[in-house]
Design a protein around this motif. Structure first.
Motif, mmCIF file in Angstrom:
data_model
loop_
_atom_site.group_PDB
_atom_site.id
_atom_site.type_symbol
_atom_site.label_atom_id
_atom_site.label_comp_id
_atom_site.label_asym_id
_atom_site.label_seq_id
_atom_site.Cartn_x
_atom_site.Cartn_y
_atom_site.Cartn_z
ATOM 1 N N SER A 36 17.576 -21.358 17.308
ATOM 2 C CA SER A 36 17.318 -20.707 16.035
ATOM 3 C C SER A 36 16.289 -19.598 16.228
ATOM 4 O O SER A 36 15.378 -19.713 17.046
ATOM 5 C CB SER A 36 16.813 -21.723 15.017
ATOM 6 O OG SER A 36 15.415 -21.764 15.031
ATOM 7 N N GLY B 125 13.933 -18.607 14.295
ATOM 8 C CA GLY B 125 12.583 -19.001 13.904
ATOM 9 C C GLY B 125 11.877 -19.736 15.029
ATOM 10 O O GLY B 125 10.707 -19.515 15.304
ATOM 11 N N ARG B 126 12.634 -20.607 15.706
ATOM 12 C CA ARG B 126 12.037 -21.357 16.802
ATOM 13 C C ARG B 126 11.745 -20.423 17.980
ATOM 14 O O ARG B 126 10.693 -20.514 18.607
ATOM 15 C CB ARG B 126 12.959 -22.487 17.216
ATOM 16 C CG ARG B 126 12.254 -23.557 18.013
ATOM 17 C CD ARG B 126 13.042 -24.849 18.033
ATOM 18 N NE ARG B 126 14.382 -24.653 18.568
ATOM 19 C CZ ARG B 126 15.495 -25.003 17.939
ATOM 20 N NH1 ARG B 126 15.434 -25.563 16.766
ATOM 21 N NH2 ARG B 126 16.666 -24.807 18.488
ATOM 22 N N TYR C 117 11.026 -17.352 17.780
ATOM 23 C CA TYR C 117 9.836 -16.574 17.418
ATOM 24 C C TYR C 117 8.577 -17.354 17.772
ATOM 25 O O TYR C 117 7.647 -16.839 18.398
ATOM 26 C CB TYR C 117 9.860 -16.230 15.934
ATOM 27 C CG TYR C 117 8.621 -15.514 15.471
ATOM 28 C CD1 TYR C 117 8.513 -14.146 15.598
ATOM 29 C CD2 TYR C 117 7.531 -16.229 14.954
ATOM 30 C CE1 TYR C 117 7.361 -13.478 15.210
ATOM 31 C CE2 TYR C 117 6.384 -15.581 14.568
ATOM 32 C CZ TYR C 117 6.300 -14.208 14.695
ATOM 33 O OH TYR C 117 5.158 -13.569 14.328
ATOM 34 N N ALA C 118 8.559 -18.631 17.364
ATOM 35 C CA ALA C 118 7.390 -19.471 17.645
ATOM 36 C C ALA C 118 7.173 -19.608 19.146
ATOM 37 O O ALA C 118 6.043 -19.541 19.639
ATOM 38 C CB ALA C 118 7.561 -20.843 17.006
#
Lengths: 258, 230
Positions: free
Chosen positions: A63, A65-66, A68-69
């Motif tokens: 994903s 978002g993951r 990005y983290a």
């Protein structure tokens, strides 16, 4: 048994060493973080690219978002193919990615899909009927396809009618899974998930007109770690090339400006 | 400190964990009793089945649940013929998933507790005329009380910590299937790290206190057992 004298042995060692150096001059290896909705297209792109260039790319799916983290915490990725524009831009702003490398590699298209071949009659009619149990969309808070799905429902004036029937997938892949297993009879999923080389794979579908949602732009960016990696920048060039665009289109995405 | 969505998720999680724990204690106790006492050849296979959720990735369990609860799956067919529709994306579906997922955490401590009773008290009760049902309710259950305590706490805590199964079959509906772990995941994915931090911290404190109570209780009950012996 072959016996080497000292000089032959040293020569052999040098040759072996040289061949390593040579291969690392010509061919690099890059690790690409790919938004999971783009995984099939990315595999094809990577295979074509490796054949053509001799470089090697490792694809990692997940994903955005993951990713990005993880990238914010020094994950070993050279290139990021995001599912949206927000995250690559945020990485640039945080000086974790190269600003000039940012570009839109694909625009997603949305379809209303059911695994039942009778359900959707090439229009939004079924959404106005009460003849389905659930409609799955991607979570609008997390996924660009979810934002687009929300826009479609709003612009059709159906927000109130559908709010009780809505279930949310964490991403467009899970949303597709809900509909494919028929736990949800309808879903707003990606065109690329149900059409293969222009053919509907199963069920029934309505291709949502583009004026019902803002473009779903997916951006790519070169990450700081890939800055001097030849494979990384060459891969991005390949994705942008006419050949790359043709491949991307064949997986159901739009390319170029709308 | 917590948003309305967070509070809804917290209460939903507590409600789910309580329901699941009660169901598991009622269903798990006879199963554990049978596993503890039987000489049947089925003991091995059934024991292994119960323990499966310990080693299976939750996504496997969740994926098969999604298929079995769906309209073409066996459970889905039954629920549809009973006019209940399908259970995915519902609180009931989540309860079923969680019961399966937390089963070993309840059955195994109970089984250990029942085995620790040994044959003696039960044989004595039998000679005094207690039927098997009598022996279960008036000997086994009271003597296995520490086991029930551990089982309840572990079952509860494990359900609170459940994530993969819920993600697969939940559909993220507020107040229905959006539990705390999913809410945290959403916060992280949406880059809302402050909200994620607050909820995650709450989970850590909660889990620590739960485990502390289990270990504290174990120590105490061991002392009691020892004092009985000496």
């Amino acid at each position: 048994m072959v016996v080497f004298n000292n000089w032959q042995f040293i020569g052999l060692v040098l040759l072996t060493g040289l061949s390593f150096v040579r291969s690392s001059i010509d061919a690099d290896e890059a690790t690409i973080a790919v938004a999971s909705n783009f995984s099939a297209a990315a595999q094809q792109l990577a295979a074509d690219f490796e054949n053509k260039s001799g470089h090697k790319v490792n694809l990692v799916f997940g994903s955005s978002g993951r990713f990005y983290a993880q990238i914010s915490n020094a994950a070993p990725f050279d290139v990021f193919l995001s599912a949206d524009q927000q995250k690559p831009l945020a990485l640039v702003e945080n000086e974790l990615a190269i600003k000039d490398s940012l570009f839109t590699y694909a625009r997603g298209a949305l379809v209303l899909w059911s695994a039942d071949s009778e359900k959707v009659n090439n229009s939004a009619d079924v959404l106005r009927s009460n003849s389905f149990n659930k409609i799955a969309i991607a979570n609008p808070r997390l996924a660009p396809y979810g934002i687009a799905a929300n826009e479609v429902i709003e612009r059709l004036g159906l927000s109130n009618d559908l709010s009780k029937k809505m279930v949310l997938g964490e991403n467009i892949v899970q949303t597709y899974q809900f509909v494919a297993t028929e736990n949800a009879e309808l879903g707003l999923v990606a065109y690329s998930q149900v059409f293969f080389t222009g053919q509907l794979s199963a069920g029934s579908v309505w291709i949502v007109p583009e004026e019902l949602y803002d473009p779903i732009r997916q951006d790519a960016v070169l990450l700081n770690r890939g800055q001097s990696n030849k494979a990384a920048s060459a891969f991005l060039e390949f994705v942008k090339s006419p050949e790359g665009e043709t491949t991307i289109q064949s997986f159901g995405y739009r390319t170029g400006e709308p | 400190m917590f948003s309305e969505g967070d509070v809804t998720a917290i209460f939903l999680t507590l409600r789910l964990a309580t329901t699941v724990t009660l169901i598991l204690l009622v269903l798990g106790a006879p199963l554990a009793w049978w596993l503890a006492r039987t000489n049947s050849r089925l003991k091995g296979p059934i024991g292994a089945l119960v323990a499966l959720p310990l080693v299976l990735p939750p996504t496997v369990l969740g994926f098969y649940l999604l298929l079995t609860l769906g309209p073409n799956g066996p459970i889905g067919q039954v629920t549809q013929s009973l006019d209940l529709g399908t259970l995915a994306f519902s609180y009931s579906g989540l309860v079923i998933g969680s019961v399966l997922y937390s089963l070993p955490f309840v059955v195994q401590p109970l089984q250990n507790a029942f085995e620790a009773i040994g044959d003696r008290p039960l044989e004595v009760a039998a000679t005094l005329g207690a039927t098997p049902i009598d022996r279960y309710f008036s000997i086994a259950i009271p003597m296995a009380k520490p086991g029930f305590f551990t089982a309840a706490i572990l079952g509860f805590a494990h359900t609170v910590g459940e994530f993969g199964v819920v993600l697969m079959i939940g559909g993220n509906i507020p107040g229905e299937t959006r539990v705390v772990s999913v809410q945290i995941y959403d916060h992280v994915e949406a880059l809302a790290y402050d909200e994620a931090n607050r909820l995650a911290l709450l989970m850590i404190v909660f889990s620590f206190l739960v485990l502390l109570s289990v270990y504290g209780f174990r120590k105490k009950s061991q002392r009691q057992i020892l004092s009985f012996g000496s």
